[in-house]
Scaffold this motif. Structure first.
Motif, PDB file in Angstrom:
ATOM      1  N   ALA A 239       1.169  -0.526   0.479  1.00 59.70           N
ATOM      2  CA  ALA A 239       0.175  -0.159   0.384  1.00 59.70           C
ATOM      3  C   ALA A 239       1.084   1.634  -0.025  1.00 59.70           C
ATOM      4  N   GLY A 240       0.790   2.209  -0.826  1.00 61.26           N
ATOM      5  CA  GLY A 240       0.967   3.604  -1.245  1.00 61.26           C
ATOM      6  C   GLY A 240       2.371   3.359  -2.087  1.00 61.26           C
ATOM      7  N   ARG A 241       3.416   2.340  -2.327  1.00 57.71           N
ATOM      8  CA  ARG A 241       3.904   2.098  -3.281  1.00 57.71           C
ATOM      9  C   ARG A 241       4.298   2.261  -4.492  1.00 57.71           C
ATOM     10  N   VAL A 242       4.967   2.551  -5.550  1.00 59.49           N
ATOM     11  CA  VAL A 242       4.638   2.849  -6.480  1.00 59.49           C
ATOM     12  C   VAL A 242       5.903   1.226  -7.647  1.00 59.49           C
ATOM     13  N   VAL A 243       5.054   1.101  -8.454  1.00 63.64           N
ATOM     14  CA  VAL A 243       5.936  -0.500  -8.812  1.00 63.64           C
ATOM     15  C   VAL A 243       6.042  -0.440 -10.217  1.00 63.64           C
ATOM     16  N   ILE A 244       6.898  -0.921 -11.211  1.00 60.59           N
ATOM     17  CA  ILE A 244       7.075  -0.536 -11.973  1.00 60.59           C
ATOM     18  C   ILE A 244       7.078  -1.915 -12.047  1.00 60.59           C
ATOM     19  N   VAL A 245       7.067  -2.549 -14.370  1.00 60.40           N
ATOM     20  CA  VAL A 245       6.951  -3.755 -13.588  1.00 60.40           C
ATOM     21  C   VAL A 245       7.333  -3.819 -15.668  1.00 60.40           C
ATOM     22  N   THR A 246       8.171  -4.416 -16.105  1.00 64.31           N
ATOM     23  CA  THR A 246       8.672  -4.327 -17.371  1.00 64.31           C
ATOM     24  C   THR A 246       8.192  -5.629 -18.136  1.00 64.31           C
ATOM     25  N   GLY A 247       7.768  -5.750 -19.124  1.00 65.80           N
ATOM     26  CA  GLY A 247       7.064  -7.113 -19.532  1.00 65.80           C
ATOM     27  C   GLY A 247       6.176  -7.472 -19.370  1.00 65.80           C
ATOM     28  N   ALA A 248       5.257  -6.654 -18.743  1.00 59.69           N
ATOM     29  CA  ALA A 248       4.277  -6.923 -17.491  1.00 59.69           C
ATOM     30  C   ALA A 248       2.719  -6.990 -18.692  1.00 59.69           C
ATOM     31  N   GLY A 249       3.080  -6.953 -20.453  1.00 61.28           N
ATOM     32  CA  GLY A 249       2.036  -7.306 -21.101  1.00 61.28           C
ATOM     33  C   GLY A 249       1.127  -8.334 -20.504  1.00 61.28           C
ATOM     34  N   ARG A 250       2.112  -9.611 -20.754  1.00 66.66           N
ATOM     35  CA  ARG A 250       1.654 -10.709 -20.759  1.00 66.66           C
ATOM     36  C   ARG A 250       2.241 -11.416 -19.330  1.00 66.66           C
ATOM     37  N   GLY A 251       1.964 -13.319 -18.906  1.00 68.10           N
ATOM     38  CA  GLY A 251       2.939 -14.187 -18.435  1.00 68.10           C
ATOM     39  C   GLY A 251       3.100 -14.177 -17.662  1.00 68.10           C
TER      40      GLY A 251
END
Length: 316
Positions: free
Chosen positions: A19-31
């Motif tokens: 909660a309250g965190r900002v997260v980047i996920v790369t290659g996050a469109g699938r799988g």
């Protein structure tokens, strides 16, 4: 083919450990990336969903997958934004970090996950296929890591050090090697070395860096593991679902995992394993220079007392 996993009550955002965190996920469109992004949102994080929308071999591009995942997260009550830049370029990686800062005003966790395959036996592997796989996996880890760390360093120098986390994505191929995947194995092994260096260099900024070696059913593995990774029928536990890997990734990206850093974890089905890397084994020291024959005799004796290496995936 993209695996379909409907949103469940467990996917719905709540107070959660992020909660309250900002997260980047790369290659996050699938799988795996898609599963990670949704799992972070379910734990209260605001998520930047990066994906180029390319094919399993890196060809083509489409903004659809990233926007689809954002729509799924928002439909469940979460907060997410799409980013379609190429994170294997400095401009794309910088814009990814800016997307988090411009949209949410901060960045707390980076999950490096993007990748694709171009499998060949080494004697048949084209230079372009080597370069493309090294680029997306290894350079595609380095550049987002570099730009995120520059932000975190600035925050630390300004007296605003964040409880920042990076989760890199290696593979069993990076740990043991995999026949027909020399380019992929080399890239994934490089990610392990990068993780160790970054964990040491970024410690003074309050940044923790770990890596996972996941096994799950995705577009990249569906041909290799077509038999062993088939989804179960009925209500059986789907051991190879990407969602099984995400809990440890979410935990590693939260403050709850402090002070874990510089570690590598295998994650598959319901199993989590702490991987232990190269450590000194049997040693002989003559105290002077060996002759080649002496070195050979000593080495054979050392090998007799050493643990045998685990086999390369696919080796006969």
């Amino acid at each position: 083919m993209t695996e379909e996993f409907p949103m469940t009550a467990a996917d719905e955002p709540g107070p959660g450990i992020c909660a309250g965190r900002v997260v980047i996920v790369t290659g996050a469109g699938r799988g795996l990336g898609r599963a990670h992004a949704r799992a972070y949102a379910a734990e209260g994080a605001k998520v930047v969903v990066n994906d180029l929308g390319v094919g399993p071999d890196g060809s083509g591009a489409s903004g659809g997958p990233a926007h689809d995942v954002v729509a799924e997260i928002r439909a469940a009550g979460g907060d997410a934004v799409a980013h379609g830049g190429d994170i294997a370029t400095s401009e794309g990686a910088a814009s990814l970090v800016r997307a988090a800062l411009d949209t949410y005003g901060q960045l707390d966790t980076l999950v490096n996950n993007a990748g694709f395959l171009r499998d060949r036996m080494l004697v048949n592997l084209d230079e372009d296929d080597w370069d493309a796989v090294m680029r997306v996996h290894l350079k595609g880890h380095f550049l987002p890591l570099k730009h995120a760390a520059a932000y975190w360093r600035g925050e630390a120098k300004a007296g605003r050090a964040r409880h920042a986390c990076v989760v890199n994505t290696s593979s069993g191929a990076g740990l043991l090697g995999s026949v027909g995947q020399g380019n992929y194995s080399a890239a994934k092994a490089g990610i392990l070395g990068l993780t160790m260096v970054a964990s040491a260099e970024f410690a003074s900024y309050g940044v923790r860096v770990n890596a996972i070696a996941p096994a799950a059913r995705t577009r990249m593995t569906e041909q290799t593991f077509a038999q062993t990774m088939a989804a179960p029928e009925g209500d059986g536990f789907d051991a190879m679902a990407p969602e099984n890997v995400s809990p440890v990734v979410v935990w590693l990206g939260s403050e709850a995992s402090a002070p874990v850093t510089g570690r590598v974890f295998e994650a598959e089905a319901g199993r989590i394993t702490v991987m232990e890397g190269w450590r000194p084994g049997p040693t002989a020291d003559k105290g002077a220079r060996w002759t080649p024959a002496e070195a050979g005799d000593a080495t054979l004796k050392l090998l007799a007392g050493a643990q045998a290496p685990q086999p390369v995936y696919g080796a006969r």
